[in-house]
Motif scaffolding. Structure first.
Motif, PDB file in Angstrom:
ATOM      1  N   VAL A  21      10.046  10.101  -3.858  1.00 49.77           N
ATOM      2  CA  VAL A  21      10.136  11.516  -4.234  1.00 49.77           C
ATOM      3  C   VAL A  21       9.428  12.320  -3.156  1.00 49.77           C
ATOM      4  CG1 VAL A  21       9.446  13.215  -5.934  1.00 49.77           C
ATOM      5  CG2 VAL A  21      10.192  10.968  -6.681  1.00 49.77           C
ATOM      6  N   ILE A  22      10.134  13.310  -2.615  1.00 49.15           N
ATOM      7  CA  ILE A  22       9.578  14.146  -1.557  1.00 49.15           C
ATOM      8  C   ILE A  22       9.233  15.505  -2.143  1.00 49.15           C
ATOM      9  CG2 ILE A  22      10.033  15.242   0.659  1.00 49.15           C
ATOM     10  CD1 ILE A  22      11.969  12.950   1.229  1.00 49.15           C
ATOM     11  N   PHE A  23       7.998  15.921  -1.928  1.00 48.90           N
ATOM     12  CA  PHE A  23       7.566  17.232  -2.413  1.00 48.90           C
ATOM     13  C   PHE A  23       7.641  18.231  -1.277  1.00 48.90           C
ATOM     14  CE2 PHE A  23       5.238  14.168  -5.061  1.00 48.90           C
ATOM     15  CZ  PHE A  23       5.684  14.582  -6.300  1.00 48.90           C
ATOM     16  N   ASN A  24       8.135  19.406  -1.561  1.00 47.38           N
ATOM     17  CA  ASN A  24       8.245  20.448  -0.525  1.00 47.38           C
ATOM     18  C   ASN A  24       7.029  21.296  -0.462  1.00 47.38           C
ATOM     19  OD1 ASN A  24      10.754  19.631   0.272  1.00 47.38           O
ATOM     20  ND2 ASN A  24      11.789  20.893  -1.254  1.00 47.38           N
TER      21      ASN A  24
ATOM     22  N   ILE B 136       0.839  -1.206   0.000  1.00 47.58           N
ATOM     23  CA  ILE B 136       0.000   0.000   0.000  1.00 47.58           C
ATOM     24  C   ILE B 136       0.870   1.250   0.000  1.00 47.58           C
ATOM     25  CG2 ILE B 136      -1.636   1.343   1.390  1.00 47.58           C
ATOM     26  CD1 ILE B 136      -2.900  -1.354   2.191  1.00 47.58           C
ATOM     27  N   ASP B 137       1.963   1.238   0.773  1.00 47.03           N
ATOM     28  CA  ASP B 137       2.859   2.384   0.828  1.00 47.03           C
ATOM     29  C   ASP B 137       3.505   2.632  -0.533  1.00 47.03           C
ATOM     30  OD1 ASP B 137       4.064   4.399   2.627  1.00 47.03           O
ATOM     31  OD2 ASP B 137       5.935   3.416   2.019  1.00 47.03           O
ATOM     32  N   ILE B 138       3.874   1.577  -1.218  1.00 49.65           N
ATOM     33  CA  ILE B 138       4.462   1.722  -2.559  1.00 49.65           C
ATOM     34  C   ILE B 138       3.451   2.329  -3.518  1.00 49.65           C
ATOM     35  CG2 ILE B 138       5.303   0.422  -4.553  1.00 49.65           C
ATOM     36  CD1 ILE B 138       6.570  -1.534  -2.502  1.00 49.65           C
ATOM     37  N   LEU B 139       2.215   1.866  -3.472  1.00 49.35           N
ATOM     38  CA  LEU B 139       1.195   2.370  -4.387  1.00 49.35           C
ATOM     39  C   LEU B 139       0.814   3.826  -4.100  1.00 49.35           C
ATOM     40  CD1 LEU B 139      -1.126  -0.744  -4.643  1.00 49.35           C
ATOM     41  CD2 LEU B 139       0.504   0.091  -6.351  1.00 49.35           C
ATOM     42  N   ARG B 140       0.951   4.275  -2.871  1.00 52.88           N
ATOM     43  CA  ARG B 140       0.531   5.626  -2.500  1.00 52.88           C
ATOM     44  C   ARG B 140       1.572   6.701  -2.781  1.00 52.88           C
ATOM     45  NH1 ARG B 140      -1.313   6.248   3.229  1.00 52.88           N
ATOM     46  NH2 ARG B 140      -2.229   8.124   2.379  1.00 52.88           N
ATOM     47  N   HIS B 141       2.836   6.348  -2.958  1.00 56.66           N
ATOM     48  CA  HIS B 141       3.894   7.338  -3.111  1.00 56.66           C
ATOM     49  C   HIS B 141       4.525   7.283  -4.492  1.00 56.66           C
ATOM     50  CE1 HIS B 141       3.608   7.058   1.296  1.00 56.66           C
ATOM     51  NE2 HIS B 141       3.888   8.345   1.235  1.00 56.66           N
ATOM     52  N   LYS B 142       5.169   8.375  -4.848  1.00 60.60           N
ATOM     53  CA  LYS B 142       5.880   8.449  -6.121  1.00 60.60           C
ATOM     54  C   LYS B 142       7.353   8.145  -5.896  1.00 60.60           C
ATOM     55  CE  LYS B 142       2.829  11.631  -8.389  1.00 60.60           C
ATOM     56  NZ  LYS B 142       2.708  12.748  -9.290  1.00 60.60           N
ATOM     57  N   PHE B 143       7.970   7.538  -6.903  1.00 64.78           N
ATOM     58  CA  PHE B 143       9.386   7.189  -6.855  1.00 64.78           C
ATOM     59  C   PHE B 143      10.076   7.753  -8.087  1.00 64.78           C
ATOM     60  CE2 PHE B 143       7.337   4.110  -4.216  1.00 64.78           C
ATOM     61  CZ  PHE B 143       8.247   3.786  -3.240  1.00 64.78           C
ATOM     62  N   ARG B 144      11.392   7.818  -8.007  1.00 68.18           N
ATOM     63  CA  ARG B 144      12.175   8.269  -9.156  1.00 68.18           C
ATOM     64  C   ARG B 144      12.167   7.178 -10.220  1.00 68.18           C
ATOM     65  NH1 ARG B 144      15.875   9.174  -4.819  1.00 68.18           N
ATOM     66  NH2 ARG B 144      15.588  11.277  -4.065  1.00 68.18           N
ATOM     67  N   ASN B 145      12.137   7.583 -11.481  1.00 68.62           N
ATOM     68  CA  ASN B 145      12.188   6.680 -12.648  1.00 68.62           C
ATOM     69  C   ASN B 145      11.112   5.596 -12.552  1.00 68.62           C
ATOM     70  OD1 ASN B 145      14.368   8.226 -13.511  1.00 68.62           O
ATOM     71  ND2 ASN B 145      15.828   6.905 -12.491  1.00 68.62           N
ATOM     72  N   ASP B 146      11.484   4.342 -12.684  1.00 66.87           N
ATOM     73  CA  ASP B 146      10.530   3.235 -12.605  1.00 66.87           C
ATOM     74  C   ASP B 146      10.607   2.533 -11.256  1.00 66.87           C
ATOM     75  OD1 ASP B 146       9.589   3.650 -15.154  1.00 66.87           O
ATOM     76  OD2 ASP B 146      11.078   2.332 -16.075  1.00 66.87           O
ATOM     77  N   GLY B 147      10.912   3.268 -10.233  1.00 67.45           N
ATOM     78  CA  GLY B 147      11.081   2.697  -8.905  1.00 67.45           C
ATOM     79  C   GLY B 147       9.823   2.072  -8.343  1.00 67.45           C
TER      80      GLY B 147
END
Length: 73
Positions: free
Chosen positions: A70-73, A31-42
């Motif tokens: 990816v962390i958004f400010n 669930i954590d993977i699906l909810r967040h964005k990652f760099r490239n095809d992470g």
């Protein structure tokens, strides 16, 4: 014979508890993977690793994968 029944019940309870913990951690990671964005095809890579290697993949994701989001400010 009665000691065998008691120790079997405790052993079975321990295995069931371990299985439940692994299942909950595995579900949390997916669930954590699906909810967040990652760099490239992470996201795809981490999802496949955790999905096909539940115990090892979850441990790897919790130790290194969360820092690659990816962390958004």
């Amino acid at each position: 014979m009665e000691n065998f029944g008691i120790s079997f019940s405790i052993t079975l309870l321990a295995w069931q508890t371990l299985l439940l913990v692994v299942l909950l951690v595995w579900t949390y990671c997916l669930i954590d993977i699906l909810r967040h964005k990652f760099r490239n095809d992470g996201k795809i890579t981490w999802f496949l690793i955790v999905f096909f290697l539940p115990i090892l993949g979850s441990a790897l994701y919790l130790s290194t994968g969360k820092t690659r989001r990816v962390i958004f400010n």
